[in-house]
Motif scaffolding. Structure first.
Motif, short mmCIF file in Angstrom:
data_model
loop_
_atom_site.label_atom_id
_atom_site.label_comp_id
_atom_site.label_asym_id
_atom_site.label_seq_id
_atom_site.Cartn_x
_atom_site.Cartn_y
_atom_site.Cartn_z
N GLN A 24 -19.93 -72.92 10.88
CA GLN A 24 -19.95 -74.20 10.15
C GLN A 24 -20.06 -73.99 8.64
OE1 GLN A 24 -22.41 -73.04 12.01
NE2 GLN A 24 -24.41 -73.51 11.14
N LEU A 25 -20.48 -72.80 8.20
CA LEU A 25 -20.57 -72.51 6.77
C LEU A 25 -19.33 -71.79 6.23
CD1 LEU A 25 -24.32 -71.43 6.47
CD2 LEU A 25 -23.31 -73.64 5.92
N THR A 26 -18.42 -71.43 7.13
CA THR A 26 -17.18 -70.80 6.69
C THR A 26 -16.26 -71.88 6.13
OG1 THR A 26 -17.36 -68.99 8.26
CG2 THR A 26 -15.14 -69.53 7.49
N SER A 27 -15.75 -71.65 4.91
CA SER A 27 -14.92 -72.68 4.29
C SER A 27 -14.05 -72.08 3.19
CB SER A 27 -15.82 -73.78 3.71
OG SER A 27 -15.04 -74.89 3.33
N ASP A 28 -13.07 -72.88 2.73
CA ASP A 28 -12.18 -72.48 1.64
C ASP A 28 -12.60 -73.16 0.34
OD1 ASP A 28 -10.65 -70.99 3.41
OD2 ASP A 28 -9.25 -72.61 3.80
N PHE A 29 -12.43 -72.43 -0.77
CA PHE A 29 -12.82 -72.94 -2.07
C PHE A 29 -11.78 -72.55 -3.11
CE2 PHE A 29 -16.63 -72.09 0.36
CZ PHE A 29 -17.34 -73.27 0.25
N ARG A 30 -11.62 -73.40 -4.11
CA ARG A 30 -10.74 -73.11 -5.25
C ARG A 30 -11.62 -72.87 -6.47
NH1 ARG A 30 -9.46 -76.19 -9.00
NH2 ARG A 30 -7.78 -75.79 -10.42
N ILE A 31 -11.31 -71.83 -7.24
CA ILE A 31 -12.08 -71.53 -8.44
C ILE A 31 -11.65 -72.49 -9.54
CG2 ILE A 31 -12.67 -69.76 -10.15
CD1 ILE A 31 -12.11 -67.67 -7.94
N ASP A 32 -12.60 -73.24 -10.08
CA ASP A 32 -12.27 -74.27 -11.07
C ASP A 32 -12.08 -73.67 -12.46
OD1 ASP A 32 -14.82 -73.89 -12.20
OD2 ASP A 32 -15.68 -75.63 -11.19
N SER A 33 -11.78 -74.54 -13.45
CA SER A 33 -11.48 -74.08 -14.80
C SER A 33 -12.68 -73.43 -15.49
CB SER A 33 -10.94 -75.23 -15.65
OG SER A 33 -11.90 -76.27 -15.70
N VAL A 63 -9.15 -63.63 -0.35
CA VAL A 63 -8.31 -64.46 -1.22
C VAL A 63 -7.23 -65.07 -0.33
CG1 VAL A 63 -6.77 -64.51 -3.21
CG2 VAL A 63 -8.73 -62.97 -3.20
N THR A 64 -7.15 -66.39 -0.29
CA THR A 64 -6.14 -67.06 0.54
C THR A 64 -4.92 -67.47 -0.28
OG1 THR A 64 -7.31 -69.16 0.26
CG2 THR A 64 -7.80 -67.88 2.25
N ALA A 65 -5.10 -67.66 -1.60
CA ALA A 65 -3.97 -67.98 -2.48
C ALA A 65 -4.30 -67.50 -3.88
CB ALA A 65 -3.69 -69.49 -2.49
N ASP A 93 -7.54 -69.33 -8.29
CA ASP A 93 -7.50 -68.57 -7.04
C ASP A 93 -8.19 -69.40 -5.97
OD1 ASP A 93 -6.21 -66.28 -7.95
OD2 ASP A 93 -8.06 -65.19 -8.35
N GLU A 94 -7.72 -69.26 -4.74
CA GLU A 94 -8.39 -69.90 -3.61
C GLU A 94 -8.96 -68.81 -2.73
OE1 GLU A 94 -5.92 -72.79 -1.66
OE2 GLU A 94 -5.30 -73.65 -3.58
N VAL A 95 -10.22 -69.00 -2.33
CA VAL A 95 -10.91 -67.99 -1.52
C VAL A 95 -11.50 -68.63 -0.27
CG1 VAL A 95 -11.47 -66.47 -3.46
CG2 VAL A 95 -13.07 -68.29 -2.83
N ARG A 96 -11.63 -67.82 0.75
CA ARG A 96 -12.31 -68.23 1.98
C ARG A 96 -13.60 -67.44 2.09
NH1 ARG A 96 -9.17 -69.04 7.30
NH2 ARG A 96 -9.04 -71.04 6.26
N LEU A 97 -14.72 -68.15 2.20
CA LEU A 97 -16.01 -67.52 2.43
C LEU A 97 -16.28 -67.56 3.93
CD1 LEU A 97 -16.22 -67.84 -0.63
CD2 LEU A 97 -18.58 -68.53 -0.34
#
Length: 196
Positions: A63-72, A117-119, A52-56
């Motif tokens: 400057q702390l807002t960013s997108d992240f992918r949940i790893d394995s 959740v962005t993806a 899943d990809e999320v945006r915090l």
């Protein structure tokens, strides 16, 4: 008993005994016979998972807002915090966890984090559909709308249900998914071939 009445009796026996037995035999030959349905999925209770990809979104701190992918391993790697476990959490729970970590490390005293959740994880659909493959999950997606995303059923499809493999927490379940049932992100769906 006359020959005619004996013939009539035999025809009755065939009609009322043999036809139901052949119907039972055909039902037993149906694809997936004997499998139970997979656990019901409620899209409102969505929990994050691998890929899943999320945006915090950090309010007041763009400057702390960013997108992240949940790893394995089920984590996201946030600058200044390192790995934060996300898999199995709701978006609200992840926001609370990141907020608490930022406050605890004295990075932001009044941190307010929202998570979107962005993806979503992909679903896979194989078997008797026009275009087997992986497709983007959409909230509220059912088995029927997943089949539609894959181009629809082929002329050989068994349309009453599909075989599904689903991740439930730390274990995998397999069973039947009906056309009106919700698909869960990460599901692998196999549309059976009709044999008659």
């Amino acid at each position: 008993m006359t020959e005619i009445s004996r013939m009539s009796l035999l025809q009755s026996v065939r009609k009322y005994i043999l036809f139901p037995i052949s119907g039972i035999a055909l039902a037993a030959c149906s694809p997936g016979a004997g499998l139970s349905p997979v656990p019901v999925y409620d899209p409102v209770q969505y929990r994050l998972g691998t890929d899943d990809e999320v945006r915090l979104i950090t309010y007041g701190q763009d400057q702390l807002t960013s997108d992240f992918r949940i790893d394995s391993a089920g984590n996201i790697d946030i600058p200044l915090l390192g790995n934060v476990h996300a898999s199995g959490l709701t978006t609200e729970q992840l926001g609370q966890q990141v907020t608490a970590a930022l406050r605890q490390k004295a990075i932001l005293r009044d941190a307010k984090i929202a998570v979107q959740v962005t993806a979503y994880r992909l679903i896979s659909i194989i078997g008797e559909v026009e275009h087997p493959g992986q497709y983007a999950y959409q909230p509220g997606m059912t088995m029927l709308s997943a089949v539609a995303a894959a181009g629809g059923f082929t002329y050989r499809s068994w349309e009453r249900y599909a075989y599904t493999i689903r991740q439930e927490g730390n274990y995998t379940v397999a069973g039947l998914l009906y056309p009106q049932n919700f698909v869960k992100p990460g599901d692998v769906i196999k549309v059976y071939e009709r044999h008659f």
